[in-house]
Structure formats: structure tokens, C-alpha cells
Design a protein around this motif. Structure first.
Motif: not given
Ligand code: ACO
Length: 415
Positions: A20-27, A54-62, A229-230
Motif C-alpha cells: 500500500t506504500q504510495p508509489g510514483p505517479s507516472r506523468i 493511515e498507512t502506518v496503521f494499515q501496516r501495523q494491522e497487517h 483511504f490512502p
């Protein structure tokens, strides 16, 4: 206590949360026909603070370090333990609520609790609500996070999970709550409003009125991915980028121009040879005829380079002669205003404009010259409050400049 038995949503989500780590958006990946000379660049998608949390929480939940459990007094021993722990937190964090009342509602079988459980054993906080299934809404009775863990994001994540569970298990569309006055800010940030949009006959008479609380409503949208959300924001961002790319070429980046030749001399580059200019739709026919005339010595003059230079010198002299221009004549002294240059990143003052003007190579158009003057005034308005002398002097100087330009620059309407 062993690890929690019921982790339905966690387990369902675990697969989706991976990566879920947000990756680069290719423009620029869809470069289009005219893009061959341009380079496609990758503009990274920078998540906001909320998404990062939220991403940190998601990782902990995972990883199983954290879970949000849906519990009620149904005889399940884990549920009973979590509910008792939650009762202790509510009793401490909501001192105005009688303990017996908290215990009664928590043990009441028509109430549901969403409990934050760390490492399977430690209860960090929770929300207890009563669903009114036939009415499609739930009333949040209690909401608290243990004191050492407050303002770390647990409250927001907890509310997102509570909405997710309330929609999934209880088919609710709304939450109502009487928020303590000091918690109105928290509920507002979770999307609650004091305006109640639910039809009154749907809820009135179903919940008790409380003194000293503010009635607030939170909508539980039927399609929002509350606990993802992320990912949702990233998808929206990608869709938006794709839509922009289909309409514009602003994602195509061309190599920059070098300012000078090998011997340091200025290079003349025809406009149509500047990479990207033609691709952006420019053509020689579109080149505008001179659109302005200058009033110099009461004579209407063409904006030739020498006329322009003289005109700009006259504007500058007129500004310097204005009484209210004194704070703008020299750079703001850093020793007297220590934070000025941390706030104002592009400082301009009249002495700098004079220096640039005297080089005769800096202000090649009137627009560039005026942009510096406007920046000087907007810097003043950014740094100083609207009620300060400096702010007002900036405004007066700007009015003077506008009037001067109005009476000395004639725009060619046919241009
Ligand atoms: N006032 C204004 N904003 C707040 C408050 C508050 N009291 N508490 C948190 N926030 C904001 C945070 O700054 C954060 O904002 P951001 O997203 O812009 O960064 C956002 O709300 C979420 O903050 P969290 O850190 O997730 O919230 P926290 O974990 O501290 O939980 C809670 C909030 C439950 C209110 C907690 O502070 C608490 O237990 N307080 C004491 C008990 C209480 O007042 N409970 C509510 C009573 S009303 C009722 O139960 C119906």
C-alpha cells in the motif's frame, strides 16, 4: 491473552493492504503525437499527513500488531474482556459519566463496541454505539482513547473502522452523537456536522436529549472505503492525472535552454526552435503585434527597447518619490526582522529593481518589470497583517502604480 479470534475485516484486508506504500505517479507516459522531443518525467505522488498516518496503521494491522475489533456482550470471552477494559478507559476519560451508566450500556446486548487492541492484549480505546436498525442510524454513546495514546491518530482510525463495521454488520447510514464540547473538534474532523440532514422523524424520539453536549451527525457513505483511504486517494489522483493528460500537454517536459554559448555570449534562439513551443500550439501567425504604447514626454511612443527602458526608469523614480515607499527603498534588514527571510523566499525592494534596471538586460519586457514590483507589494501583504502601517503603505503604493500605468500605458485594442 492469545491473539484475537475474530479478525474478519483484518484478514480480508490483509491481502489488499500489502504494497500500500504510495508509489510514483507516472506523468507523461501518454506522451501523444507531438511529444517525441519531450522527456516523460515521473512526478511522485506525495501522500498527505492523513494518508501517511493511515498507512502506518494499515501496516501495523497487517502485521497483527494492532487490530480494531467489533464486540458485544454475546458470551464470547474475548469480547467480555475487551468490554471490561473499555469500561475502565471510558470511566477514566469521561469523568462526568456515572460509572454504573457506562457499565450498563457496555453490557447491554443491544450495544456494539469497536475496540482498539494492541498486540492482541492491550486495549487502547474504543467507541460504543447503539444501532437502530429499523431507522438506519446508530447513536454513539461513548468514545475515548487512553490518555497516553491520545492525539496519535488512534481516534481517527477508530472512527473509520467504526463506520466500516457499522455499515457492514449493522447496515447503518448515519451516526448521531451528543459530543462533549471539548470533543466537537475531533468529531468535526471525522466528518460529523452539527447540521442534522437525516429526516427528523427518522431519529427524533429514538435517542435521549443530553444537556451539555452538541448533537452531531456523521454520514456513513455506502461506497467510501473508510479503512483504505490512502489507496482510494491514490486511485482518485491517478484518475485525475489521466484526465488532465488527455486534455493538456503540461506533463511533457522538454530540456531546458542554456543561457549562453561556450564563450559566454548570449545566444539568440528563434522562438520556433525553443523545444516545446511549437508543440504547445504556437505559430508565427499568432505572434501578436505590439499591444501597448507608452506615454513618454506627453507623446505616444512605441515600446522600443530604449523607450521601454526610459519608461521603466520613470516608473521607478515615481515610486521612489512617493512618501509611502520608504519601507520599500532598501532590503528588509534581517537583524531587525529575523524571521522575514524564512517567510519571504523571493524578496524584492526598489534598490534591487534599480540594480536590475540599470543592467539594461534584465527587464526585457514591461511584464517582467511589473512582476517584480507586484511581488514586492505582495511580499509586504504576506508578511504584515492587514491592520499594520506597512500593509497599508503597500496598498497605497500599489494604487499609485496602477494609476500611473493607467494614465501612461495605452493598450492597443486591435492587437
Ligand atoms: N478537539 C479538537 N480536535 C481534536 C481533539 C479535540 N478534543 N482531539 C483530537 N482532535 C483532532 C486531532 O488534532 C486530529 O486532527 P488532524 O487529523 O487534523 O491531525 C484529529 O482530531 C484526530 O485525532 P486523533 O489523534 O486520531 O484523536 P485521539 O486519538 O486523540 O482521539 C478522542 C480523540 C477520542 C476525543 C480522545 O482525545 C479522547 O479520548 N478524549 C477524551 C475523551 C473524550 O473527550 N471523548 C469524547 C467524548 S464525546 C462522546 O463520547 C460521545
Amino acid at each position: 491473552m492469545a491473539s484475537p479470534k475474530k479478525r474478519k475485516l483484518d484478514e480480508i484486508d490483509a491481502g489488499k493492504v500489502t504494497g500500500t506504500q504510495p508509489g510514483p505517479s507516472r506523468i507523461g507516459s501518454e506522451s501523444g503525437g507531438g511529444a517525441s522531443a519531450g522527456a516523460s518525467v515521473q512526478v511522485p505522488f506525495t501522500p498527505g499527513a492523513h494518508s501517511q498516518r493511515e498507512t502506518v496503521f494499515q501496516r501495523q494491522e497487517h502485521d497483527g500488531a494492532l487490530s480494531f475489533q467489533y464486540a458485544c456482550n454475546d458470551g464470547d470471552p474475548y469480547h467480555s474482556i475487551w468490554i471490561i477494559c473499555l469500561k475502565n478507559i471510558f470511566s477514566k476519560q469521561l469523568p462526568n459519566m456515572p460509572r454504573s451508566y457506562i457499565a450498563r450500556l457496555l453490557m447491554d446486548r443491544s450495544h456494539r463496541s469497536v475496540v482498539v487492541v494492541r498486540r492482541g492484549t492491550q486495549v487502547v480505546g474504543g467507541i460504543t454505539y447503539r444501532p437502530f436498525h429499523s431507522q438506519g442510524f446508530g447513536e454513539i454513546a461513548f468514545c475515548a482513547v487512553t490518555a497516553p495514546e491520545q492525539v496519535k491518530g488512534f481516534g481517527a482510525r477508530l472512527m473509520n473502522w467504526t463506520k466500516e463495521y457499522a455499515r457492514m454488520h449493522d447496515s447503518l447510514q448515519y451516526f448521531l452523537t451528543y459530543a462533549d464540547n471539548n470533543a466537537v473538534g475531533y468529531f468535526s474532523k471525522q466528518g460529523f456536522t452539527t447540521g442534522i440532514t437525516m429526516p427528523k422523524d427518522q431519529w427524533h424520539g429514538w435517542i435521549k436529549d443530553y444537556d451539555g453536549g452538541t448533537l452531531m451527525e456523521g454520514r456513513i457513505h455506502s461506497t467510501l472505503a473508510f479503512v483504505r483511504f490512502p489507496q482510494m486517494l491514490r486511485c482518485q489522483r491517478q484518475a485525475l492525472d489521466a484526465a488532465i493528460r488527455s486534455l493538456s500537454r503540461c506533463h511533457i517536459v522538454y530540456p531546458g535552454l542554456s543561457h549562453s554559448g561556450p564563450d559566454g555570449q548570449c545566444i539568440h534562439i528563434p522562438i520556433d526552435q525553443i523545444p516545446g513551443v511549437k508543440e504547445a500550439g504556437w505559430s508565427a501567425e499568432q505572434q501578436p503585434v505590439p499591444r501597448l504604447r507608452l506615454l513618454l514626454d506627453r507623446t505616444v511612443s512605441e515600446p522600443t527597447p530604449s523607450n521601454l527602458q526610459r519608461f521603466m526608469s520613470l516608473v521607478l523614480a515615481a515610486l521612489q518619490a512617493q512618501e509611502e515607499s520608504w519601507p520599500f527603498r532598501e532590503p528588509v534588514p534581517a537583524d531587525e526582522v529575523p524571521d522575514y527571510y524564512t517567510i519571504i523566499k523571493n524578496p524584492v525592494d526598489l534598490s534591487l529593481v534599480e540594480k536590475r534596471l540599470s543592467s539594461a538586460r534584465y527587464y526585457l519586457t514591461l511584464d517582467i518589470f511589473l512582476a517584480d514590483l507586484r511581488r514586492m507589494i505582495s511580499n509586504c501583504h504576506i508578511y504584515n497583517g492587514a491592520d499594520t502601517v506597512y500593509y497599508k503603505q503597500g496598498s497605497k503604493l500599489e494604487s499609485f502604480l496602477d494609476q500611473y500605468l493607467m494614465s501612461h500605458v495605452l493598450m492597443d485594442q486591435t492587437g
